[in-house]
Scaffold this motif. Structure first.
Motif, mmCIF file in Angstrom:
data_model
loop_
_atom_site.group_PDB
_atom_site.id
_atom_site.type_symbol
_atom_site.label_atom_id
_atom_site.label_comp_id
_atom_site.label_asym_id
_atom_site.label_seq_id
_atom_site.Cartn_x
_atom_site.Cartn_y
_atom_site.Cartn_z
ATOM 1 N N LEU A 164 -3.283 8.441 0.624
ATOM 2 C CA LEU A 164 -4.279 7.373 0.638
ATOM 3 C C LEU A 164 -5.646 7.863 1.086
ATOM 4 O O LEU A 164 -6.665 7.564 0.464
ATOM 5 C CB LEU A 164 -3.794 6.233 1.538
ATOM 6 N N CYS A 191 1.034 3.942 -3.110
ATOM 7 C CA CYS A 191 0.799 5.373 -2.937
ATOM 8 C C CYS A 191 2.015 6.186 -3.376
ATOM 9 O O CYS A 191 1.876 7.237 -4.022
ATOM 10 C CB CYS A 191 0.455 5.679 -1.486
ATOM 11 N N ILE A 228 -5.999 1.020 -5.709
ATOM 12 C CA ILE A 228 -6.813 1.877 -4.872
ATOM 13 C C ILE A 228 -7.961 2.402 -5.734
ATOM 14 O O ILE A 228 -7.735 2.919 -6.837
ATOM 15 C CB ILE A 228 -5.999 3.069 -4.316
ATOM 16 N N ILE A 244 0.841 -1.206 0.000
ATOM 17 C CA ILE A 244 0.000 0.000 0.000
ATOM 18 C C ILE A 244 0.871 1.249 0.000
ATOM 19 O O ILE A 244 0.634 2.198 -0.756
ATOM 20 C CB ILE A 244 -0.946 0.004 1.211
ATOM 21 N N VAL A 281 -8.863 0.045 -0.770
ATOM 22 C CA VAL A 281 -7.610 -0.574 -1.211
ATOM 23 C C VAL A 281 -7.871 -2.058 -1.415
ATOM 24 O O VAL A 281 -8.419 -2.719 -0.530
ATOM 25 C CB VAL A 281 -6.493 -0.381 -0.161
ATOM 26 N N VAL A 289 -9.348 -1.524 3.601
ATOM 27 C CA VAL A 289 -8.472 -2.456 2.893
ATOM 28 C C VAL A 289 -9.185 -3.796 2.820
ATOM 29 O O VAL A 289 -9.631 -4.326 3.844
ATOM 30 C CB VAL A 289 -7.117 -2.610 3.619
#
Length: 249
Positions: free
Chosen positions: A153, A146, A244, A142, A181, A162
Motif C-alpha cells: 500500500l 492490496c 487505490i 484495503i 485509498v 484513506v
C-alpha cells in the motif's frame, strides 16, 4: 450485563475468518443478521453461510431483522446519518429485547472490520443501557484489495490517505500524499480527477466468488472500470468496491 460483540468477518471469503472470530461466534447467545432488501441478499447469505460453517454451539440463537434504510440525497448529510444511526440503534435494541432480554452475549457479524468506515461502534454506543462492547478485528477491504493486486500500500517511508468517494469528488486530490485509498464511492469519483500521471488498482466484491479486479494507467483503464461497474451493478443489483490511486514516479 449485556455484552455486544462486533465481529469482523472480512470482505466476503469465509476463509478470512480469524480463530478469534470463530470463538466469538460460538460464545454468543444471540447472533443478529441484518437484512438489507432483496437487492443485497448476498450480504445476508454470506452471514448465514458463516454461521452454518463455524457455529457449533447449539444454544446460540440466530435471528434476522430488517435494517432501516437511510434516506438518499439529504440536504444535511450529517443529520441524515445521525437520524439513520438512531433508527438502526432502535432496531438493534428491539431485536435484542425480543430474542435475548437484558443479559447475555449478542453478536453482529461486521463486513470487513468495525474500525474502518463502519458505523457499528457509533450505533452500539447509542444503546440504552450501554452494553459491554467487545470488538473482534477482521480483514479490511484495503487489505483484501492490496492482496488481490499483490500490491504494497505505501511507498517506502511515505504516507497514504484513506478517504471516501464523496470527499475525493468535492475536494480533489488530497495534499501531501501520493497514495490515496478510496472507499464508499457510489459513482466512480476518480472521473473527477485529472488522470495524468495516475495509476489505479480497483476491486469489487473482494473475496467473493464474483470478485473483479482491474489495474493500470487511469487515463486508459478508467473508462473500462466505469463500464465494468455499471454492468456488475445491473447484474447483482448492488456493488461494493474500493480502489487505490497512486501518482506514478
Amino acid at each position: 450485563m449485556l455484552t455486544l460483540s462486533l465481529i469482523g468477518i472480512g470482505c466476503g471469503d469465509p476463509g478470512q475468518l480469524t480463530c478469534a472470530a470463530v470463538q466469538a461466534i460460538n460464545a454468543a447467545d444471540l447472533i443478529l443478521i441484518p437484512r438489507k432488501g432483496t437487492a443485497k441478499s448476498d450480504l445476508a447469505d454470506l452471514r448465514r453461510t458463516i454461521c452454518a460453517d463455524v457455529l457449533t454451539n447449539d444454544r446460540t440463537v440466530v435471528a434476522e431483522f430488517d435494517l432501516p434504510v437511510r434516506e438518499a440525497g439529504e440536504a444535511d448529510y450529517r443529520k441524515g446519518v445521525d437520524d439513520w444511526h438512531d433508527a438502526v440503534a432502535a432496531t438493534w435494541q428491539q431485536a435484542i429485547a425480543n430474542h435475548l432480554g437484558s443479559e447475555g452475549r449478542v453478536a453482529l457479524l461486521i463486513w470487513g472490520d468495525p474500525s474502518l468506515y463502519d458505523s457499528s461502534l457509533r450505533i452500539a454506543r447509542r444503546l440504552d443501557p450501554l452494553p459491554d462492547i467487545e470488538v473482534v478485528p477482521g480483514i479490511t477491504s484495503i487489505q483484501a484489495l492490496c492482496a488481490a493486486h499483490a500490491l504494497p500500500l505505501n511507498d517506502i517511508g511515505e504516507p497514504f490517505l484513506v478517504t471516501t468517494g464523496r470527499r475525493l469528488r468535492e475536494g480533489g486530490w488530497p495534499l501531501g500524499v501520493d497514495t490515496v485509498v478510496v472507499m464508499l464511492d457510489g459513482g466512480a469519483a476518480f472521473q473527477s480527477l485529472d488522470p495524468a500521471g495516475l495509476q489505479i488498482h480497483w476491486g469489487a466484491y473482494l473475496g467473493m466468488p464474483d470478485q473483479i479486479i482491474m489495474s493500470g494507467v487511469l487515463a486508459e483503464i478508467g473508462p473500462r472500470i466505469v463500464a465494468a461497474r455499471q454492468e456488475a451493478r445491473a447484474r447483482h443489483g448492488w456493488i461494493m468496491d474500493s480502489y487505490i490511486l497512486k501518482r506514478m514516479r
